[in-house]
Design an enzyme around this catalytic site. Structure first.
Site, PDB file in Angstrom:
ATOM      1  N   GLY A  49     104.777 -77.215-103.538  1.00  0.00           N
ATOM      2  CA  GLY A  49     105.590 -77.843-104.567  1.00  0.00           C
ATOM      3  C   GLY A  49     106.342 -79.000-103.947  1.00  0.00           C
ATOM      4  O   GLY A  49     106.523 -79.051-102.724  1.00  0.00           O
ATOM      5  N   GLN A  54     113.055 -85.196-103.297  1.00  0.00           N
ATOM      6  CA  GLN A  54     112.638 -85.043-101.894  1.00  0.00           C
ATOM      7  C   GLN A  54     111.995 -86.312-101.328  1.00  0.00           C
ATOM      8  O   GLN A  54     111.894 -86.467-100.121  1.00  0.00           O
ATOM      9  CB  GLN A  54     111.659 -83.875-101.748  1.00  0.00           C
ATOM     10  CG  GLN A  54     112.323 -82.519-101.956  1.00  0.00           C
ATOM     11  CD  GLN A  54     111.325 -81.390-101.742  1.00  0.00           C
ATOM     12  OE1 GLN A  54     110.553 -81.059-102.626  1.00  0.00           O
ATOM     13  NE2 GLN A  54     111.333 -80.804-100.554  1.00  0.00           N
ATOM     14  N   CYS A 103     111.064 -75.282 -96.526  1.00  0.00           N
ATOM     15  CA  CYS A 103     111.257 -76.457 -97.365  1.00  0.00           C
ATOM     16  C   CYS A 103     110.884 -77.704 -96.579  1.00  0.00           C
ATOM     17  O   CYS A 103     111.262 -77.845 -95.418  1.00  0.00           O
ATOM     18  CB  CYS A 103     112.727 -76.523 -97.804  1.00  0.00           C
ATOM     19  SG  CYS A 103     113.093 -77.917 -98.880  1.00  0.00           S
ATOM     20  N   LEU A 104     110.143 -78.595 -97.233  1.00  0.00           N
ATOM     21  CA  LEU A 104     109.745 -79.849 -96.585  1.00  0.00           C
ATOM     22  C   LEU A 104     110.972 -80.660 -96.167  1.00  0.00           C
ATOM     23  O   LEU A 104     110.902 -81.453 -95.237  1.00  0.00           O
ATOM     24  CB  LEU A 104     108.873 -80.682 -97.529  1.00  0.00           C
ATOM     25  CG  LEU A 104     107.610 -80.000 -98.080  1.00  0.00           C
ATOM     26  CD1 LEU A 104     106.853 -80.952 -98.995  1.00  0.00           C
ATOM     27  CD2 LEU A 104     106.719 -79.487 -96.963  1.00  0.00           C
ATOM     28  N   HIS A 145     112.893 -72.405-106.525  1.00  0.00           N
ATOM     29  CA  HIS A 145     113.109 -73.259-105.344  1.00  0.00           C
ATOM     30  C   HIS A 145     112.969 -74.734-105.736  1.00  0.00           C
ATOM     31  O   HIS A 145     113.806 -75.565-105.386  1.00  0.00           O
ATOM     32  CB  HIS A 145     112.091 -72.889-104.255  1.00  0.00           C
ATOM     33  CG  HIS A 145     112.170 -73.750-103.032  1.00  0.00           C
ATOM     34  ND1 HIS A 145     112.485 -73.255-101.788  1.00  0.00           N
ATOM     35  CD2 HIS A 145     111.978 -75.099-102.856  1.00  0.00           C
ATOM     36  CE1 HIS A 145     112.490 -74.255-100.915  1.00  0.00           C
ATOM     37  NE2 HIS A 145     112.173 -75.381-101.540  1.00  0.00           N
ATOM     38  N   GLU A 146     111.911 -75.019-106.471  1.00  0.00           N
ATOM     39  CA  GLU A 146     111.604 -76.403-106.834  1.00  0.00           C
ATOM     40  C   GLU A 146     112.645 -76.964-107.801  1.00  0.00           C
ATOM     41  O   GLU A 146     113.103 -78.090-107.650  1.00  0.00           O
ATOM     42  CB  GLU A 146     110.211 -76.415-107.480  1.00  0.00           C
ATOM     43  CG  GLU A 146     109.349 -77.538-107.031  1.00  0.00           C
ATOM     44  CD  GLU A 146     109.461 -77.798-105.546  1.00  0.00           C
ATOM     45  OE1 GLU A 146     110.140 -78.770-105.203  1.00  0.00           O
ATOM     46  OE2 GLU A 146     108.905 -77.050-104.736  1.00  0.00           O
ATOM     47  N   HIS A 149     115.946 -78.224-106.432  1.00  0.00           N
ATOM     48  CA  HIS A 149     115.958 -79.591-105.886  1.00  0.00           C
ATOM     49  C   HIS A 149     116.418 -80.614-106.928  1.00  0.00           C
ATOM     50  O   HIS A 149     116.929 -81.669-106.580  1.00  0.00           O
ATOM     51  CB  HIS A 149     114.567 -79.994-105.403  1.00  0.00           C
ATOM     52  CG  HIS A 149     114.216 -79.477-104.039  1.00  0.00           C
ATOM     53  ND1 HIS A 149     114.970 -79.747-102.926  1.00  0.00           N
ATOM     54  CD2 HIS A 149     113.189 -78.702-103.612  1.00  0.00           C
ATOM     55  CE1 HIS A 149     114.415 -79.168-101.862  1.00  0.00           C
ATOM     56  NE2 HIS A 149     113.334 -78.518-102.255  1.00  0.00           N
TER      57      HIS A 149
HETATM   58 ZN    ZN Z   1     112.203 -77.450-100.919  1.00  0.00          ZN
END
Ligand code: ZN
Length: 185
Positions: A49, A54, A103-104, A145-146, A149
């Site tokens: 995702g 991000q 997480c990225l 989670h997504e 953001h």
């Molecule tokens: Zn994340």
């Protein structure tokens, strides 16, 4: 289209509530380009995702795609690419479940997060159509989670037991978690 740079924890964009997308933006070439760039970035970074903030685009847009027949998420049914815009979330149960999240935007680390097991999400798709989805289990955590953001939150904020934060290498070495108890997005 090039993948874009993923911004990391500490960057203020990750801590702001992203703006709702205007319907007329969905017909622009910029929107198409953004979706492609988000998709490419998610794939190159190995996430399931990605949210627009991000890549430093403060809009309420997120992509989620669980690859089918993937080793890491093997037990989970593959989810075709979903494009979620201007979402609203409702918790359908108080029951919680925990997964090791990565997480990225917080690279190299994972942490154990407990979240509600079942949620409803009302959103717009990429054509501006009103949609609703109810997700549970692993996918419920992925969506939460997504969506976090888009509202200035990181999974780090949701960790209640801070002894359950680990670098990836130490996680592999010491934490006895099955691969499908983890996610990266
Ligand atoms: Zn994340």
């Amino acid at each position: 289209m090039p993948a874009r740079k993923v911004i990391r924890m500490g960057h203020p964009t990750l801590r702001n509530v992203a703006a709702k997308v205007e319907l007329n933006y969905l017909t622009t070439p910029e929107f198409k380009e953004l979706l492609i760039d988000m998709y490419d970035t998610m794939k190159i970074e190995g996430g399931i995702g990605i949210a627009a903030p991000q890549i430093n685009v403060p809009l309420q847009i997120t992509l989620i795609e669980l690859p089918e027949n993937n080793d890491r998420y093997g037990d989970m049914s593959g989810t075709p690419l979903m494009i979620i815009i201007n979402p609203e979330i409702q918790y359908l149960t108080d029951e919680k479940q925990g997964f090791w999240e990565g997480c990225l935007s917080v690279p190299g680390i994972r942490g154990f997060v407990e979240r509600p097991k079942k949620v409803q999400i009302d959103y717009l798709n990429e054509h501006g159509e009103v949609k609703q989805i109810i997700v549970e289990d692993f996918l419920a955590t992925v969506f939460q989670h997504e969506l976090d953001h888009l509202f200035g939150k990181l999974y780090i904020d949701r960790i209640t037991d801070t002894t359950k934060i680990s670098y990836n290498e130490e996680f592999s070495q010491f934490v006895n978690a099955r691969a499908d108890d983890t996610l990266e997005e």
